[in-house]
Design an enzyme around this catalytic site. Structure first.
Site, PDB file in Angstrom:
ATOM      1  N   HIS C  87      70.290   5.979  86.756  1.00 50.15           N
ATOM      2  CA  HIS C  87      71.698   5.565  86.698  1.00 50.15           C
ATOM      3  C   HIS C  87      72.603   6.784  86.861  1.00 50.15           C
ATOM      4  N   ASP C 116      90.146  16.484 113.654  1.00 48.54           N
ATOM      5  CA  ASP C 116      88.862  16.065 113.124  1.00 48.54           C
ATOM      6  C   ASP C 116      88.393  17.161 112.174  1.00 48.54           C
ATOM      7  N   TRP C 152      68.974  12.802  83.368  1.00 49.38           N
ATOM      8  CA  TRP C 152      69.429  13.364  84.646  1.00 49.38           C
ATOM      9  C   TRP C 152      69.376  14.881  84.637  1.00 49.38           C
ATOM     10  N   SER C 179      72.964  18.378 101.855  1.00 50.25           N
ATOM     11  CA  SER C 179      74.071  17.562 102.357  1.00 50.25           C
ATOM     12  C   SER C 179      75.397  18.041 101.775  1.00 50.25           C
ATOM     13  N   SER C 180      75.417  18.279 100.462  1.00 49.78           N
ATOM     14  CA  SER C 180      76.656  18.731  99.828  1.00 49.78           C
ATOM     15  C   SER C 180      77.094  20.082 100.354  1.00 49.78           C
ATOM     16  N   HIS C 263      77.592  22.444  84.694  1.00 51.39           N
ATOM     17  CA  HIS C 263      78.974  22.403  84.238  1.00 51.39           C
ATOM     18  C   HIS C 263      79.966  22.430  85.398  1.00 51.39           C
ATOM     19  N   GLU C 265      79.465  21.331  88.145  1.00 52.03           N
ATOM     20  CA  GLU C 265      79.303  20.002  88.748  1.00 52.03           C
ATOM     21  C   GLU C 265      80.292  18.983  88.178  1.00 52.03           C
ATOM     22  N   TYR C 267      83.200  19.514  87.072  1.00 52.16           N
ATOM     23  CA  TYR C 267      84.527  19.772  87.656  1.00 52.16           C
ATOM     24  C   TYR C 267      84.550  19.446  89.138  1.00 52.16           C
ATOM     25  N   SER C 278      97.525  13.870  91.875  1.00 48.25           N
ATOM     26  CA  SER C 278      98.693  14.697  92.184  1.00 48.25           C
ATOM     27  C   SER C 278      99.405  14.242  93.455  1.00 48.25           C
ATOM     28  N   HIS C 312      77.791  25.650  76.669  1.00 47.21           N
ATOM     29  CA  HIS C 312      78.283  24.730  75.631  1.00 47.21           C
ATOM     30  C   HIS C 312      77.464  23.440  75.605  1.00 47.21           C
ATOM     31  N   HIS C 313      76.600  23.264  76.609  1.00 45.35           N
ATOM     32  CA  HIS C 313      75.675  22.122  76.565  1.00 45.35           C
ATOM     33  C   HIS C 313      74.420  22.473  75.764  1.00 45.35           C
ATOM     34  N   THR C 338      93.982  22.789  81.992  1.00 42.35           N
ATOM     35  CA  THR C 338      93.967  21.333  82.112  1.00 42.35           C
ATOM     36  C   THR C 338      95.227  20.748  81.497  1.00 42.35           C
ATOM     37  N   LYS C 341      98.061  20.873  83.811  1.00 46.98           N
ATOM     38  CA  LYS C 341      98.052  19.769  84.777  1.00 46.98           C
ATOM     39  C   LYS C 341      98.645  18.504  84.166  1.00 46.98           C
ATOM     40  N   ARG C 460      71.726   9.513  71.690  1.00 47.97           N
ATOM     41  CA  ARG C 460      71.729   8.944  73.040  1.00 47.97           C
ATOM     42  C   ARG C 460      70.299   8.815  73.540  1.00 47.97           C
TER      43      ARG C 460
HETATM   44  C1  HEA Z   1      80.038   9.256  87.477  1.00 46.32           C
HETATM   45  C2  HEA Z   1      79.151   8.987  86.675  1.00 46.32           C
HETATM   46  C3  HEA Z   1      78.920   7.747  85.854  1.00 46.32           C
HETATM   47  C4  HEA Z   1      79.476   6.474  85.951  1.00 46.32           C
HETATM   48  C5  HEA Z   1      80.490   5.961  86.951  1.00 46.32           C
HETATM   49  C6  HEA Z   1      78.884   5.711  84.902  1.00 46.32           C
HETATM   50  C7  HEA Z   1      79.171   4.356  84.657  1.00 46.32           C
HETATM   51  C8  HEA Z   1      78.649   3.619  83.606  1.00 46.32           C
HETATM   52  N1  HEA Z   1      77.758   4.064  82.668  1.00 46.32           N
HETATM   53 FE1  HEA Z   1      76.859   5.896  82.623  1.00 46.32          FE
HETATM   54  N2  HEA Z   1      76.009   7.740  82.571  1.00 46.32           N
HETATM   55  C9  HEA Z   1      76.320   8.813  83.352  1.00 46.32           C
HETATM   56  C10 HEA Z   1      77.255   8.835  84.363  1.00 46.32           C
HETATM   57  C11 HEA Z   1      78.009   7.729  84.762  1.00 46.32           C
HETATM   58  N3  HEA Z   1      77.996   6.488  84.191  1.00 46.32           N
HETATM   59  C12 HEA Z   1      75.557   9.963  82.968  1.00 46.32           C
HETATM   60  C13 HEA Z   1      75.635  11.358  83.599  1.00 46.32           C
HETATM   61  C14 HEA Z   1      74.747   9.556  81.919  1.00 46.32           C
HETATM   62  C15 HEA Z   1      73.733  10.399  81.128  1.00 46.32           C
HETATM   63  C16 HEA Z   1      72.354  10.098  81.570  1.00 46.32           C
HETATM   64  C17 HEA Z   1      71.340  10.822  80.767  1.00 46.32           C
HETATM   65  O1  HEA Z   1      71.386  10.747  79.533  1.00 46.32           O
HETATM   66  O2  HEA Z   1      70.489  11.470  81.374  1.00 46.32           O
HETATM   67  C18 HEA Z   1      75.062   8.153  81.675  1.00 46.32           C
HETATM   68  C19 HEA Z   1      74.489   7.386  80.664  1.00 46.32           C
HETATM   69  C20 HEA Z   1      74.926   6.122  80.300  1.00 46.32           C
HETATM   70  C21 HEA Z   1      74.565   5.465  79.098  1.00 46.32           C
HETATM   71  C22 HEA Z   1      73.687   6.057  78.001  1.00 46.32           C
HETATM   72  C23 HEA Z   1      72.278   5.782  78.248  1.00 46.32           C
HETATM   73  C24 HEA Z   1      71.423   6.412  77.228  1.00 46.32           C
HETATM   74  O3  HEA Z   1      71.798   7.415  76.617  1.00 46.32           O
HETATM   75  O4  HEA Z   1      70.329   5.882  77.042  1.00 46.32           O
HETATM   76  C25 HEA Z   1      75.185   4.240  79.092  1.00 46.32           C
HETATM   77  C26 HEA Z   1      75.083   3.253  78.015  1.00 46.32           C
HETATM   78  O5  HEA Z   1      75.938   2.512  77.781  1.00 46.32           O
HETATM   79  C27 HEA Z   1      75.939   4.154  80.302  1.00 46.32           C
HETATM   80  C28 HEA Z   1      76.719   3.069  80.685  1.00 46.32           C
HETATM   81  C29 HEA Z   1      77.539   3.044  81.814  1.00 46.32           C
HETATM   82  C30 HEA Z   1      78.299   1.874  82.212  1.00 46.32           C
HETATM   83  C31 HEA Z   1      78.291   0.554  81.526  1.00 46.32           C
HETATM   84  C32 HEA Z   1      78.987   2.246  83.345  1.00 46.32           C
HETATM   85  C33 HEA Z   1      79.939   1.370  84.121  1.00 46.32           C
HETATM   86  O6  HEA Z   1      81.136   2.042  84.342  1.00 46.32           O
HETATM   87  C34 HEA Z   1      79.331   0.922  85.408  1.00 46.32           C
HETATM   88  C35 HEA Z   1      80.171  -0.177  86.035  1.00 46.32           C
HETATM   89  C36 HEA Z   1      79.721  -0.590  87.396  1.00 46.32           C
HETATM   90  C37 HEA Z   1      79.026  -1.710  87.677  1.00 46.32           C
HETATM   91  C38 HEA Z   1      78.541  -2.608  86.629  1.00 46.32           C
HETATM   92  C39 HEA Z   1      78.611  -2.010  89.062  1.00 46.32           C
HETATM   93  C40 HEA Z   1      79.425  -3.034  89.751  1.00 46.32           C
HETATM   94  C41 HEA Z   1      79.170  -4.470  89.465  1.00 46.32           C
HETATM   95  C42 HEA Z   1      78.048  -5.190  89.675  1.00 46.32           C
HETATM   96  C43 HEA Z   1      76.732  -4.594  90.031  1.00 46.32           C
HETATM   97  C44 HEA Z   1      78.099  -6.629  89.524  1.00 46.32           C
HETATM   98  C45 HEA Z   1      77.152  -7.192  88.578  1.00 46.32           C
HETATM   99  C46 HEA Z   1      77.677  -7.094  87.212  1.00 46.32           C
HETATM  100  C47 HEA Z   1      77.191  -7.740  86.149  1.00 46.32           C
HETATM  101  C48 HEA Z   1      75.923  -8.522  86.232  1.00 46.32           C
HETATM  102  C49 HEA Z   1      77.874  -7.688  84.831  1.00 46.32           C
HETATM  103  N4  HEA Z   1      75.774   5.309  81.022  1.00 46.32           N
HETATM  104  C1  HEA Z   2      84.396  14.879  84.968  1.00 46.94           C
HETATM  105  C2  HEA Z   2      83.617  15.312  84.118  1.00 46.94           C
HETATM  106  C3  HEA Z   2      83.909  16.127  82.890  1.00 46.94           C
HETATM  107  C4  HEA Z   2      85.059  16.790  82.513  1.00 46.94           C
HETATM  108  C5  HEA Z   2      86.373  16.912  83.232  1.00 46.94           C
HETATM  109  C6  HEA Z   2      84.755  17.397  81.240  1.00 46.94           C
HETATM  110  C7  HEA Z   2      85.669  18.174  80.534  1.00 46.94           C
HETATM  111  C8  HEA Z   2      85.360  18.872  79.384  1.00 46.94           C
HETATM  112  N1  HEA Z   2      84.176  18.831  78.697  1.00 46.94           N
HETATM  113 FE1  HEA Z   2      82.563  17.661  79.150  1.00 46.94          FE
HETATM  114  N2  HEA Z   2      80.881  16.755  79.773  1.00 46.94           N
HETATM  115  C9  HEA Z   2      80.707  16.014  80.906  1.00 46.94           C
HETATM  116  C10 HEA Z   2      81.659  15.783  81.872  1.00 46.94           C
HETATM  117  C11 HEA Z   2      82.940  16.322  81.847  1.00 46.94           C
HETATM  118  N3  HEA Z   2      83.482  17.088  80.858  1.00 46.94           N
HETATM  119  C12 HEA Z   2      79.377  15.473  80.971  1.00 46.94           C
HETATM  120  C13 HEA Z   2      78.816  14.596  82.086  1.00 46.94           C
HETATM  121  C14 HEA Z   2      78.723  15.902  79.823  1.00 46.94           C
HETATM  122  C15 HEA Z   2      77.321  15.570  79.330  1.00 46.94           C
HETATM  123  C16 HEA Z   2      76.217  16.023  80.161  1.00 46.94           C
HETATM  124  C17 HEA Z   2      74.920  15.593  79.570  1.00 46.94           C
HETATM  125  O1  HEA Z   2      74.525  16.170  78.546  1.00 46.94           O
HETATM  126  O2  HEA Z   2      74.310  14.666  80.117  1.00 46.94           O
HETATM  127  C18 HEA Z   2      79.691  16.728  79.108  1.00 46.94           C
HETATM  128  C19 HEA Z   2      79.390  17.393  77.921  1.00 46.94           C
HETATM  129  C20 HEA Z   2      80.233  18.286  77.311  1.00 46.94           C
HETATM  130  C21 HEA Z   2      79.825  19.160  76.251  1.00 46.94           C
HETATM  131  C22 HEA Z   2      78.419  19.267  75.658  1.00 46.94           C
HETATM  132  C23 HEA Z   2      78.241  18.441  74.482  1.00 46.94           C
HETATM  133  C24 HEA Z   2      76.855  18.465  74.004  1.00 46.94           C
HETATM  134  O3  HEA Z   2      75.945  18.077  74.751  1.00 46.94           O
HETATM  135  O4  HEA Z   2      76.652  18.861  72.860  1.00 46.94           O
HETATM  136  C25 HEA Z   2      80.928  19.902  75.892  1.00 46.94           C
HETATM  137  C26 HEA Z   2      80.950  20.925  74.833  1.00 46.94           C
HETATM  138  O5  HEA Z   2      81.726  21.781  74.791  1.00 46.94           O
HETATM  139  C27 HEA Z   2      82.007  19.484  76.777  1.00 46.94           C
HETATM  140  C28 HEA Z   2      83.299  19.995  76.741  1.00 46.94           C
HETATM  141  C29 HEA Z   2      84.283  19.694  77.664  1.00 46.94           C
HETATM  142  C30 HEA Z   2      85.605  20.308  77.655  1.00 46.94           C
HETATM  143  C31 HEA Z   2      86.128  21.286  76.652  1.00 46.94           C
HETATM  144  C32 HEA Z   2      86.262  19.784  78.730  1.00 46.94           C
HETATM  145  C33 HEA Z   2      87.661  20.157  79.152  1.00 46.94           C
HETATM  146  O6  HEA Z   2      87.724  20.397  80.532  1.00 46.94           O
HETATM  147  C34 HEA Z   2      88.673  19.122  78.785  1.00 46.94           C
HETATM  148  C35 HEA Z   2      90.074  19.652  78.892  1.00 46.94           C
HETATM  149  C36 HEA Z   2      91.142  18.627  78.701  1.00 46.94           C
HETATM  150  C37 HEA Z   2      91.908  18.450  77.607  1.00 46.94           C
HETATM  151  C38 HEA Z   2      91.728  19.264  76.381  1.00 46.94           C
HETATM  152  C39 HEA Z   2      92.943  17.348  77.546  1.00 46.94           C
HETATM  153  C40 HEA Z   2      94.280  17.675  78.150  1.00 46.94           C
HETATM  154  C41 HEA Z   2      94.921  18.880  77.598  1.00 46.94           C
HETATM  155  C42 HEA Z   2      96.107  18.898  76.931  1.00 46.94           C
HETATM  156  C43 HEA Z   2      96.932  17.674  76.746  1.00 46.94           C
HETATM  157  C44 HEA Z   2      96.620  20.225  76.508  1.00 46.94           C
HETATM  158  C45 HEA Z   2      96.736  20.484  75.057  1.00 46.94           C
HETATM  159  C46 HEA Z   2      95.465  20.390  74.346  1.00 46.94           C
HETATM  160  C47 HEA Z   2      95.030  21.204  73.374  1.00 46.94           C
HETATM  161  C48 HEA Z   2      95.548  22.561  73.094  1.00 46.94           C
HETATM  162  C49 HEA Z   2      93.948  20.701  72.487  1.00 46.94           C
HETATM  163  N4  HEA Z   2      81.563  18.495  77.612  1.00 46.94           N
HETATM  164 CU   LIG Z   3      80.167  21.280  80.517  1.00 49.96          CU
END
Ligand code: HEA
Ligand code: HEA
Ligand SMILES: [Cu+2]
Ligand code: CUA
Lengths: 295, 293, 537
Positions: C87, C116, C152, C179-180, C263, C265, C267, C278, C312-313, C338, C341, C460
């Site tokens: 997923h 293009d 993942w 590809s990327s 990380h 990734e 962003y 924007s 931080h992960h 951030t 922004k 999780r």
């Molecule tokens: C961009 C990234 C992205 C997006 C878009 C989503 C979208 C969603 N994610 Fe996921 N998710 C991740 C990135 C993302 N996730 C990542 C990185 C993890 C961590 C994996 C790991 O631990 O290794 C994770 C893990 C994760 C978990 C935790 C699993 C676990 O720890 O065991 C869950 C559980 O609720 C979850 C739920 C969902 C749901 C409900 C959506 C929904 O937003 C999805 C909605 C979309 C659809 C449903 C498809 C469209 C509709 C149909 C197909 C029609 C049919 C519909 C019905 C029959 C109801 N995701």
């Molecule tokens: C689009 C994806 C995205 C983005 C934008 C971010 C943004 C941020 N993430 Fe997140 N992060 C993930 C995707 C993302 N993350 C994913 C996928 C994981 C889990 C991966 C995995 O384990 O599977 C993860 C996990 C993750 C962890 C690890 C947790 C753990 O496993 O224990 C941490 C820890 O520091 C973290 C921190 C942050 C921080 C500080 C930001 C910051 O960039 C956020 C900054 C924004 C704000 C703070 C809000 C706006 C700001 C203001 C309004 C200004 C004023 C605010 C203050 C002074 C407080 N993220």
């Molecule tokens: Cu991170």
């Protein structure tokens, strides 16, 4: 049937052991826990949460205000400004100040967490797929701890047993870890196969168990009771089924328990998994001294 | 076909026509890695499928680059296209640098952190006391479990030093060839380009003998613990890049013989030269951090 | 046939001469397979991404169905782990990234005034490699031993236990990475080399800017990821010991290499989303973007910081104290750019004249919900507290907030913003608003309770849980089904808009005027929009 008998025995035992607060449903927040560190962590959590809520109220407030007040029907003539250096400087500096204010207490707590010196009891914890092994270093007591039978029966696919009918479903084990209250316990963590993580929320402590390496954590629980946690690092198929249960007992009860265990463990029957543990407590003391000196 | 001859701005942009090669390339790579996966999973047809894929990949490259060469020699490209190619090549080389960075990172991590920790240095003292009591930090090492058995290492100032000299010399010869190309001196160009790719293949040959020696006499293998792992992955991927680079040099030489390139326009030549310098610089890093220090 | 014409002449041309715009480009199946046109390739990317969103979403539905109540009802725990893993891989590399690449393909040439992409054939290669990669990844679910199930993040040693699918998954990552990288090279070169005369860097639209910076990030980190999984491959098959203490390696080494990629990734997924938002907020506020220079600078700062915060992960892996301290502080810093922004978007709306068409609605939802996700991120950056949050549903809630109502909503906003420009038709505003409200309501029902679950201690990646987590899991699952079904509406709206609809004007949105070259060309935009570079004043 002997099986049912055993089950009920375990259930009865667990029932009596359960002194800690029952985990309530609809829990919304982090647990305060029963150690100085867990309370400090809880405090930090609340501090940051409230800061975020305050910022959110301010920022979302302005957004909602703009959406309502400056919708076209109410405000047909848009302004044309696109810069305001003063505002931009202010909203860069204020967050920095807030962050510094958060970083200071956070750093202090972090330093405390990492300070394992002067521990009074050292326990080596080894994660396996999917059980924990506990070894009271130097005391000659060690045992495995696995998911209790009742949970294990109920969790089988379509077992017919409702999880609600099992006490502490998935959070109970056959042999819990037993530790004395008000004692600084050092946990040495490692693993035998893949990564695991040992976590007891009420102790505010979680750390990875890594094969081939030893990580350290410590806790000092000040309320007797049973505390439940889970493995917190994906370790394969049954990752969801290796709970951590720790019983904190009074010092006397603990001493009695340990003596009983020591008597039961005939030296010849020591499990193979503990083979590479150093024989005496001396090595550990030496290590503690050297770590202390180095710091 | 929308071919344009003049430079932007003012003139028209250049738009190439559609091409079957990208899809063929994707299918070919799919077959190649699919075959490799089968091979790794011990399916007997794996090697055959992979070879078939590789043959299509080679055909694809020949076909695709052939088209581009013809278009280039047909003067379809303008200065803007040339610049696009140059930028593209530079960023491609940068991505390659980052690929090597991952393995250099592993090397530094092992030497600075994991091996000392296992030996009881730094913060992980219990790692040594409880698990690896007899292990002492060392480099080279095959780790606390002495994985792969005793081995010897290849001393820096033997074959590796000679290889360093070879690659550095090839860097000089390609520069001479480049100057000759720009000065319109085709004879010097052809001779020095030949020298460059021959030095490249010589390097590959010597590296191969070094590997033979490592495996058969020194018991230094991929499975000689972290030393063997980092040694062979770094030098192996480098060797692969030298091989590819040498083939590219050879192709360029053949094109030189055919009279391709002008003193003003010779992107392909320069791209290969950059690539060759990149391979050279990586080697210097290897020589210093893998063989010497 | 190289008639030189101005932009408006191109428009007139287009009206009576459809054949002309193709320049003899291939038609029928060749048009797609041999494509070199940025619009065709962009369309393929977007379609691919939508399909992947549904596949990844279907897997999420399986996850949520199993978690609907405690006990194991539907799937085996091993299969559950496969679903979690695939997923995430499908959503991250198959849905979100290709969607933003698709938008880049469509819009960058229009925004910088290029005919293009700079390297059109390589562009096609990038796309078809992605198809190959995901065919391989999906196939890997069906081989003996099942698909990858180590999360993942593919941490060793667990990932080494994967069956026959391990090399397939790893090669799939290699192909997707290639590809990327090629896609990013194309984007950088297009922006740096094909800008219309007069369009200096600081005149570029923000979507172009954010993609330029994203492309640099991609080129820097995708090869590192490739290196990490290559080491996993050799550890499994060729006896190396990068990630095993027995030979002097360390499982945690993998995590460092992975998160050095991982990380940045995240962003990579959010910066283009920032760019889209924007573009949209100024249009529907009828006001120029507030603090353009600061926006560009903040984007660059975020990208820079993203390279030095990766661990931080890994707070719970037992890093030395100094390391924990450094990564905590550097991570906290990201809140500053951030925040800039978020404040600038708010200031753009301030004293504007706002209307609420679907693109604006999704952008507003993004603004609120991404910020919530950012706050939870900030909470997790505090290392001592992250010891409690780590590997719980609190994190699942965090990253879905930044990814679903963050990245995905921004992508949907972008699609709703530019769809009329692509198809030449308006879509049904009513249906799109339904889609918006259903999505926004359900996404919160889906992910907000997960904060509580995590704080209450639910780890999780588990298929079954203790009974005190039952209530919120059921609510979350209901939200998930509602959110999933609502997305069918999205697919329908797009399909209907491609098929027909009210004719779209050139500028489409009445606030769109000064906000980008794309609004100066006809809707639909001609096949090669700018045969001759337009001159930007
Ligand atoms: C961009 C990234 C992205 C997006 C878009 C989503 C979208 C969603 N994610 Fe996921 N998710 C991740 C990135 C993302 N996730 C990542 C990185 C993890 C961590 C994996 C790991 O631990 O290794 C994770 C893990 C994760 C978990 C935790 C699993 C676990 O720890 O065991 C869950 C559980 O609720 C979850 C739920 C969902 C749901 C409900 C959506 C929904 O937003 C999805 C909605 C979309 C659809 C449903 C498809 C469209 C509709 C149909 C197909 C029609 C049919 C519909 C019905 C029959 C109801 N995701
Ligand atoms: C689009 C994806 C995205 C983005 C934008 C971010 C943004 C941020 N993430 Fe997140 N992060 C993930 C995707 C993302 N993350 C994913 C996928 C994981 C889990 C991966 C995995 O384990 O599977 C993860 C996990 C993750 C962890 C690890 C947790 C753990 O496993 O224990 C941490 C820890 O520091 C973290 C921190 C942050 C921080 C500080 C930001 C910051 O960039 C956020 C900054 C924004 C704000 C703070 C809000 C706006 C700001 C203001 C309004 C200004 C004023 C605010 C203050 C002074 C407080 N993220
Ligand atoms: Cu991170
Ligand atoms: Cu052990 Cu998860």
């Amino acid at each position: 049937m002997s099986k049912t008998l055993k089950y009920s025995a375990v259930a009865a035992a667990l029932g009596t052991l359960q002194a800690g607060p029952a985990l309530a449903a609809w829990d919304l927040n982090l647990r305060v826990g029963v150690t100085e560190l867990s309370r400090e962590i809880y405090g930090l959590h609340m501090l940051i949460l409230w800061i975020c809520v305050a910022i959110a109220v301010a920022v979302f407030g302005v957004m909602v205000y703009s959406i309502v007040k400056f919708r076209r029907s109410a405000h047909p003539e848009p302004a044309t400004f696109s810069h305001n250096t003063k505002a931009e400087i202010i909203w860069t500096i204020i967050p920095v100040v807030i962050l510094v204010a958060m970083a200071i207490p956070a750093a202090e707590t972090l330093v405390k967490i990492e300070d394992t010196r002067n521990s009074e009891l050292t326990i080596k914890v080894t994660g396996y797929q999917w059980k924990w092994h506990y070894d009271y270093v130097g005391a000659g007591v060690n045992f495995f701890s696995t998911l209790d039978k009742e949970s294990n029966a109920a969790r089988q696919p379509n077992s017919g047993v409702a999880p609600e009918d099992v006490e502490n479903y998935l959070l109970a084990v056959d042999n819990p870890l037993v530790v004395p209250v008000d004692t600084k316990v050092r946990v040495l963590l490692t693993a035998g196969d893949v990564l695991h993580a040992w976590w007891v929320p009420d102790f505010g402590m979680k750390k990875d168990a890594i094969p081939g390496f030893v990580n350290e954590i410590w806790f000092k629980a000040d309320v007797p009771g049973t505390y439940r946690g889970q493995c917190a690092e994906l370790c394969g198929r049954d990752h969801g089924f290796m709970p951590v249960v720790v019983e904190v007992r009074s010092k006397e009860d603990y001493a009695a328990w340990l003596a009983e265990k020591q008597a039961a463990a005939s030296p010849a029957a020591a499990p193979a998994a503990a083979a590479n543990v150093p024989a005496t407590n001396l090595t550990i003391d030496g290590a503690i001294a050297s770590v202390a000196k180095a710091e | 076909m929308a071919h344009a001859h003049s430079d932007q701005p003012g003139g028209k942009y250049y738009i190439p026509h559609g091409s079957p090669w990208p899809v063929i390339g994707s299918i070919a790579l799919f077959i190649t890695v699919g075959g490799a996966a089968m091979w790794l999973n011990h399916a007997n047809i794996g090697p055959m499928v992979m070879s078939a894929g590789l043959i299509i990949v080679a055909t694809m490259f020949a076909g695709w680059f052939g088209t581009v060469i013809n278009e280039s020699e047909g003067h379809y490209y303008n200065g803007q296209v040339d610049k696009s190619f140059r930028m593209g090549m530079m960023w491609f080389i940068f991505s390659e640098v980052m690929f090597f960075a991952a393995f250099f990172g592993a090397l530094f991590y092992a030497r600075q952190l994991s091996v000392p920790w296992l030996g009881g240095e730094g913060v992980k003292i219990f790692t040594n006391l409880l698990l690896w009591k007899d292990y002492e930090t060392a480099w080279p090492t095959n780790g606390p479990a002495a994985v792969g058995g005793d081995f010897e290492v290849i001393p820096a100032f033997g074959l590796p030093a000679i290889n360093t000299a070879i690659l550095l010399t090839s860097g000089v010869t390609i520069t001479i060839a480049h100057h000759a190309l720009r000065a319109g001196n085709r004879t010097v160009l052809n001779i020095f380009q030949a020298a460059t790719f021959l030095l490249g293949f010589l390097f590959v040959y010597l590296q191969a003998t070094e590997y033979m020696e490592a495996y058969h006499e020194l018991n230094l293998t991929l499975s000689s613990g972290i030393y063997g792992s980092t040694f062979f992955m770094l030098t192996g991927f480098h060797g692969l890049h030298v091989t590819i680079g040498a083939i590219m040099l050879l192709v360029i030489w053949l094109r030189c013989l055919k009279g391709h390139f002008t003193p003003q326009q010779h992107f392909a030549f320069e791209a290969v030269a950059w690539y060759w310098h990149f391979v050279d610089v990586v080697w210097l890093g290897l020589f210093i951090f893998v063989y010497w220090l | 046939m190289s008639s030189v014409h101005s932009v408006s002449a191109a428009a007139a041309d287009h009206a009576h001469d459809h054949a002309h715009e193709d320049h003899g480009a291939p038609t029928g199946w060749r048009r797609w397979l041999f494509a070199t046109n940025h619009k065709d390739i962009g369309t393929m990317y977007l379609l691919f991404s939508l399909i992947m969103f549904f596949i990844g979403g279907a897997m999420a539905m399986i996850i949520r169905a199993e978690l609907f109540q405690p006990g194991l009802q539907l799937v085996d725990p091993g299969f559950f782990n496969m679903m979690t893993t695939v997923h995430a891989l499908v959503m991250v590399f198959g849905a979100v990234m290709p969607a933003t690449v698709g938008l880049a393909n469509w819009m960058l040439p229009l925004q910088v005034g290029a005919p293009d992409m700079a390297l059109p054939r390589m562009n096609n290669f990038s796309f078809w490699l992605l198809v190959a990669a995901f065919t391989l990844l999906i196939l890997s679910l069906f081989v003996p031993g099942g698909g990858p199930a180590a999360g993942w993040t593919l941490y060793p040693p667990l990932v080494i236990q994967t069956g026959n699918s391990l090399p397939m998954a790893i090669f799939a990552i290699h192909l997707a990475g290639a590809s990327s990288i090629m896609g990013s090279i194309n984007i950088i070169v297009t922006i740096m080399n094909l800008r219309a005369p007069g369009m200096s860097l600081l005149k570029m639209p923000l979507f172009t800017w954010t993609w330029l910076i994203t492309a640099y990030l991609l080129i820097a980190v995708m090869p590192v990821f490739a290196g990490a999984v290559t080491m996993v491959l050799t550890d499994h098959f060729f006896g190396t010991t990068f990630f095993s203490a027995t030979g002097g390696g360390d499982p945690v080494l993998y995590q460092h290499v992975f998160w050095f990629f991982g990380h940045p990734e995240v962003y990579i997924m959010i910066l283009p989303a920032f760019g889209i938002v924007s573009e949209i907020i100024p249009t529907f506020s009828r006001k120029p973007l507030f603090g353009y220079d600061a926006m560009v600078f903040a984007t660059a700062s975020i990208a820079f910081l993203s390279f030095i915060v990766w661990a931080h992960h890994m707070f719970t892996t037992g890093m030395p104290l100094a390391g924990e301290m450094f990564f905590m502080l550097s991570t906290m810093l990201i809140a500053v750019p951030t925040g800039v922004k978020v404040f600038n978007w708010t200031a753009t709306m301030w004293r504007g004249s706002l209307t609420f068409e679907p693109p604006m609605l999704f952008s507003l939802s993004f603004l609120f919900l991404f910020t919530i996700g950012g706050f939870s991120g900030l909470m997790m950056s505090i290392a001592p507290v992250d010891f409690q949050y780590h590997d719980t549903y609190f994190i699942v809630a965090h990253f879905h907030y930044v990814l679903v109502p963050g990245a995905v909503f921004a992508i949907m906003a972008g699609v709703y913003y530019w769809l009329p420009k692509w198809t030449g038709h308006m879509y049904s505003m009513t249906l799109a608003k339904w889609h918006f409200w259903l999505s926004t309501i359900f996404v919160n029902i889906l992910f907000f309770p997960q904060h509580f679950l995590g704080l209450a201690g639910m780890p999780r990646r588990i298929p079954d849980y203790a009974t005190q987590f039952a209530e919120f899991n059921m609510i979350s699952s209901i939200g998930a089904f509602g959110f999933g079904l609502s997305q069918l509406l999205f697919a329908y709206i797009i399909w209907a808009c491609v098929r027909g609809g009210e004719k779209a004007s050139d500028k489409v949105w009445d606030g769109a005027d000064p906000h980008g070259l794309e609004w100066t060309v006809p809707s639909p935009a001609p096949h090669h929009t700018f045969d001759v570079p337009p001159v930007v004043k």
